[in-house]
Design a protein around this motif. Structure first.
Motif, PDB file in Angstrom:
ATOM      1  N   LEU A  83       0.821  -1.206   0.000  1.00 38.02           N
ATOM      2  CA  LEU A  83       0.000   0.000   0.000  1.00 38.02           C
ATOM      3  C   LEU A  83       0.860   1.262   0.000  1.00 38.02           C
ATOM      4  CD1 LEU A  83      -2.998   0.771   0.027  1.00 38.02           C
ATOM      5  CD2 LEU A  83      -2.825   1.019   2.503  1.00 38.02           C
ATOM      6  N   ILE A  84       1.933   1.283   0.802  1.00 34.95           N
ATOM      7  CA  ILE A  84       2.807   2.460   0.838  1.00 34.95           C
ATOM      8  C   ILE A  84       3.470   2.677  -0.518  1.00 34.95           C
ATOM      9  CG2 ILE A  84       4.976   3.335   1.785  1.00 34.95           C
ATOM     10  CD1 ILE A  84       4.147   2.355   4.478  1.00 34.95           C
ATOM     11  N   MET A  85       3.924   1.588  -1.151  1.00 33.78           N
ATOM     12  CA  MET A  85       4.553   1.720  -2.466  1.00 33.78           C
ATOM     13  C   MET A  85       3.552   2.210  -3.506  1.00 33.78           C
ATOM     14  SD  MET A  85       6.964  -1.656  -2.657  1.00 33.78           S
ATOM     15  CE  MET A  85       8.000  -2.116  -1.260  1.00 33.78           C
ATOM     16  N   GLN A  86       2.303   1.767  -3.399  1.00 34.25           N
ATOM     17  CA  GLN A  86       1.286   2.205  -4.359  1.00 34.25           C
ATOM     18  C   GLN A  86       0.863   3.651  -4.132  1.00 34.25           C
ATOM     19  OE1 GLN A  86      -1.638  -1.279  -4.210  1.00 34.25           O
ATOM     20  NE2 GLN A  86      -1.458  -0.847  -6.399  1.00 34.25           N
ATOM     21  N   TYR A  87       0.962   4.116  -2.897  1.00 37.87           N
ATOM     22  CA  TYR A  87       0.662   5.524  -2.638  1.00 37.87           C
ATOM     23  C   TYR A  87       1.679   6.443  -3.309  1.00 37.87           C
ATOM     24  CZ  TYR A  87      -2.997   4.782   0.909  1.00 37.87           C
ATOM     25  OH  TYR A  87      -4.160   4.464   1.555  1.00 37.87           O
ATOM     26  N   SER A  88       2.875   5.941  -3.557  1.00 39.30           N
ATOM     27  CA  SER A  88       3.929   6.762  -4.143  1.00 39.30           C
ATOM     28  C   SER A  88       3.684   6.974  -5.635  1.00 39.30           C
ATOM     29  CB  SER A  88       5.282   6.086  -3.934  1.00 39.30           C
ATOM     30  OG  SER A  88       6.295   6.757  -4.659  1.00 39.30           O
ATOM     31  N   ASP A  89       4.076   8.143  -6.125  1.00 36.59           N
ATOM     32  CA  ASP A  89       3.995   8.423  -7.565  1.00 36.59           C
ATOM     33  C   ASP A  89       5.326   8.145  -8.255  1.00 36.59           C
ATOM     34  OD1 ASP A  89       5.587  10.451  -6.659  1.00 36.59           O
ATOM     35  OD2 ASP A  89       4.251  12.091  -7.256  1.00 36.59           O
ATOM     36  N   GLY A  90       6.254   7.502  -7.536  1.00 38.46           N
ATOM     37  CA  GLY A  90       7.553   7.185  -8.100  1.00 38.46           C
ATOM     38  C   GLY A  90       8.641   8.153  -7.708  1.00 38.46           C
ATOM     39  N   THR A  91       8.246   9.294  -7.145  1.00 40.67           N
ATOM     40  CA  THR A  91       9.234  10.300  -6.741  1.00 40.67           C
ATOM     41  C   THR A  91       9.396  10.398  -5.228  1.00 40.67           C
ATOM     42  OG1 THR A  91       7.603  12.103  -6.660  1.00 40.67           O
ATOM     43  CG2 THR A  91       8.664  11.651  -8.788  1.00 40.67           C
ATOM     44  N   ASP A  92       8.565   9.685  -4.481  1.00 42.01           N
ATOM     45  CA  ASP A  92       8.595   9.834  -3.023  1.00 42.01           C
ATOM     46  C   ASP A  92       8.522   8.487  -2.307  1.00 42.01           C
ATOM     47  OD1 ASP A  92       6.027   9.228  -3.746  1.00 42.01           O
ATOM     48  OD2 ASP A  92       5.080  10.915  -2.700  1.00 42.01           O
ATOM     49  N   ASN A  93       9.067   7.443  -2.933  1.00 45.64           N
ATOM     50  CA  ASN A  93       9.084   6.125  -2.294  1.00 45.64           C
ATOM     51  C   ASN A  93       9.760   6.166  -0.927  1.00 45.64           C
ATOM     52  OD1 ASN A  93       7.796   4.019  -3.768  1.00 45.64           O
ATOM     53  ND2 ASN A  93       9.366   4.173  -5.345  1.00 45.64           N
ATOM     54  N   GLY A  94      10.969   6.738  -0.895  1.00 49.24           N
ATOM     55  CA  GLY A  94      11.725   6.803   0.354  1.00 49.24           C
ATOM     56  C   GLY A  94      11.051   7.669   1.394  1.00 49.24           C
ATOM     57  N   HIS A  95      10.489   8.784   0.950  1.00 53.76           N
ATOM     58  CA  HIS A  95       9.846   9.714   1.887  1.00 53.76           C
ATOM     59  C   HIS A  95       8.637   9.078   2.554  1.00 53.76           C
ATOM     60  CE1 HIS A  95       8.429  13.464   3.590  1.00 53.76           C
ATOM     61  NE2 HIS A  95       7.273  13.331   2.972  1.00 53.76           N
ATOM     62  N   LEU A  96       7.794   8.414   1.768  1.00 48.37           N
ATOM     63  CA  LEU A  96       6.596   7.800   2.335  1.00 48.37           C
ATOM     64  C   LEU A  96       6.952   6.688   3.322  1.00 48.37           C
ATOM     65  CD1 LEU A  96       4.159   7.583  -0.710  1.00 48.37           C
ATOM     66  CD2 LEU A  96       4.130   9.211   1.186  1.00 48.37           C
ATOM     67  N   PHE A  97       7.935   5.848   2.942  1.00 47.63           N
ATOM     68  CA  PHE A  97       8.307   4.788   3.870  1.00 47.63           C
ATOM     69  C   PHE A  97       8.950   5.363   5.124  1.00 47.63           C
ATOM     70  CE2 PHE A  97      11.357   1.848   5.746  1.00 47.63           C
ATOM     71  CZ  PHE A  97      10.514   0.793   6.049  1.00 47.63           C
ATOM     72  N   SER A  98       9.750   6.412   4.998  1.00 46.39           N
ATOM     73  CA  SER A  98      10.406   6.989   6.173  1.00 46.39           C
ATOM     74  C   SER A  98       9.389   7.592   7.138  1.00 46.39           C
ATOM     75  CB  SER A  98      11.433   8.048   5.750  1.00 46.39           C
ATOM     76  OG  SER A  98      10.809   9.165   5.138  1.00 46.39           O
ATOM     77  N   ILE A  99       8.293   8.121   6.605  1.00 42.75           N
ATOM     78  CA  ILE A  99       7.222   8.624   7.480  1.00 42.75           C
ATOM     79  C   ILE A  99       6.598   7.462   8.244  1.00 42.75           C
ATOM     80  CG2 ILE A  99       4.917   9.661   7.524  1.00 42.75           C
ATOM     81  CD1 ILE A  99       5.766  11.418   5.198  1.00 42.75           C
ATOM     82  N   PHE A 100       6.291   6.377   7.513  1.00 45.15           N
ATOM     83  CA  PHE A 100       5.768   5.189   8.192  1.00 45.15           C
ATOM     84  C   PHE A 100       6.766   4.690   9.237  1.00 45.15           C
ATOM     85  CE2 PHE A 100       6.584   0.596   8.259  1.00 45.15           C
ATOM     86  CZ  PHE A 100       5.490   0.174   8.996  1.00 45.15           C
ATOM     87  N   TRP A 101       8.044   4.629   8.874  1.00 43.11           N
ATOM     88  CA  TRP A 101       9.066   4.100   9.778  1.00 43.11           C
ATOM     89  C   TRP A 101       9.178   4.971  11.033  1.00 43.11           C
ATOM     90  CZ3 TRP A 101      10.691  -0.539   9.959  1.00 43.11           C
ATOM     91  CH2 TRP A 101      11.861  -0.887  10.640  1.00 43.11           C
ATOM     92  N   ALA A 102       9.049   6.277  10.869  1.00 42.54           N
ATOM     93  CA  ALA A 102       9.101   7.185  12.021  1.00 42.54           C
ATOM     94  C   ALA A 102       7.913   6.938  12.949  1.00 42.54           C
ATOM     95  CB  ALA A 102       9.119   8.632  11.542  1.00 42.54           C
ATOM     96  N   LEU A 103       6.724   6.825  12.383  1.00 42.10           N
ATOM     97  CA  LEU A 103       5.529   6.573  13.198  1.00 42.10           C
ATOM     98  C   LEU A 103       5.610   5.205  13.865  1.00 42.10           C
ATOM     99  CD1 LEU A 103       2.804   7.955  10.763  1.00 42.10           C
ATOM    100  CD2 LEU A 103       3.622   9.030  12.872  1.00 42.10           C
TER     101      LEU A 103
END
Length: 382
Positions: A83-103
């Motif tokens: 789901l996190i990878m699908q939320y990404s538009d290809g330019t923010d893969n690392g950013h989205l996962f890092s937000i999840f990882w922080a939470l």
């Protein structure tokens, strides 16, 4: 009993990670996350039964709870990763996962704070006075939060809706929350998440085919490292050296470093989005930084451990079972192992974020991403 439960948990986690991609692709990420979270509730419920009947032979219930948790973990982590990878538009893969990882690591950070203050204000007499009644209340609270969390997964929006909202905001086409497509309407039929139209047999065959690819064989070395290091770091090393209260402080240091490292590496990797050459350079930079930080941490750990190995047990803080004889955060000698914990947290977040960024970069479709995450979690849990 704890060892048997943990063994059952990780064996089932590893086995069901082989099955979880097919379940995720057939049921969808939201429904799979719901049932995965319920699997965690099985362990809490089993523990509650055990504590309420502690004098009876209910050990098997806890072991079954471990199997339930392993199944739930495989489903939840696979669906969450997709789901996190699908939320990404290809330019923010690392950013989205890092937000999840922080939470995700904030919960452990709070656990470290509670441990620090709990053991700072309790005595051995207080520990002896604890009862199964207290444990039962605590498990009921945990169970309630898990069920609420499972229900909350159904509020997650389909990736197409989230991407449309992000694109609209980026283009400046939305000036108020009421204009956002994700809040403006219910998802249309074409907006629902990607579901595999293959039958269950074909899904399993496709999962096996991906697991056997040369790419996954090479990545398995990195995936394996992400899982095997923490048991030594947090349990063997930390519990042997530090007092109980200080362990809470070390958890704060470790998980704060996890949060900082994940956010930094995610941002660094995303700067290369859209250019294959830049992505290779960012990948090499990330791995080099990981190598340096990890090597430094284990060099310091070597000098910490070598002092324990060649010191009489009566004189070494790390070779005693008495809590009062172990290192306290007030002692200067605790500085080096604290630095080690900070470096371990930072390096772990690097390789975790890098792994998810890499899978999101290599695979475009949600179906393939689920299979990649399932392989990742299977190897990690070995």
């Amino acid at each position: 009993l704890g060892s048997k439960m943990a063994t059952a948990l990780y064996l089932s986690f590893s086995f069901f990670s082989f099955v979880s991609p097919s379940v995720t692709n057939k049921l969808g990420a939201k429904m799979t996350m719901f049932w995965g979270t319920i699997g965690y509730a099985g362990l809490v419920a089993a523990s509650l039964v055990y504590f309420e009947n502690i004098e009876s032979s209910f050990d098997f219930v806890v072991i079954l709870g471990g199997i339930s948790c392993g199944l739930g973990a495989a489903l939840l982590w696979t669906a969450q990763g997709r789901l996190i990878m699908q939320y990404s538009d290809g330019t923010d893969n690392g950013h989205l996962f890092s937000i999840f990882w922080a939470l995700f690591n904030m919960s452990a950070l709070v656990g470290g704070l509670l441990t620090f203050f709990y053991f700072g204000n309790s005595s051995d007499d207080d520990d002896d006075a604890s009862s199964t009644d207290g444990s039962a209340v605590l498990y009921v609270v945990f169970l309630s939060f898990i069920v609420l969390g499972a229900l909350a997964t159904q509020m997650l929006l389909p990736p197409k809706v989230v991407k449309a909202a992000a694109a609209q905001m980026a283009a400046g086409g939305s000036n108020s929350h009421s204009d956002l497509p994700l809040l403006d309407k219910e998802p249309e039929e074409e907006d629902v998440e990607e579901i595999s139209k293959e039958n269950w047999f074909s899904e399993m065959a496709a999962t096996i085919a991906m697991f056997r690819t040369k790419r996954m064989m090479f990545l398995s070395l990195i995936f394996f490292y992400t899982g095997y290091n923490q048991p030594y770091q947090l349990n063997t090393f930390g519990n042997r050296i530090f007092q109980k209260q200080t362990i809470g402080l070390e958890m704060i240091i470790f998980y704060m470093s996890e949060i900082i490292g994940g956010l930094y590496v995610g941002s660094m990797l995303d700067q290369s989005a859209g250019n294959k050459l830049d992505q290779r350079k960012a990948s090499k930079k990330c791995l080099l930084l990981f190598f340096v930080v990890t090597s430094l941490s284990f060099i310091l750990c070597y000098f910490q451990e070598i002092g324990c190995a060649f010191t009489d047990s009566d004189d070494a803080d790390c070779n005693t079972d008495k809590d009062e004889d172990k290192l306290s955060y007030t002692q200067l000698e605790s500085l080096r192992p604290s630095i080690i914990f900070a470096l371990w947290g930072f390096s772990d977040s690097q390789i975790q974020t890098y792994s998810y960024w890499l899978m999101g970069t290599l695979y475009d479709s949600g179906v393939e991403q689920a299979r990649a995450v399932g392989f990742y979690k299977m190897i990690q849990s070995l």
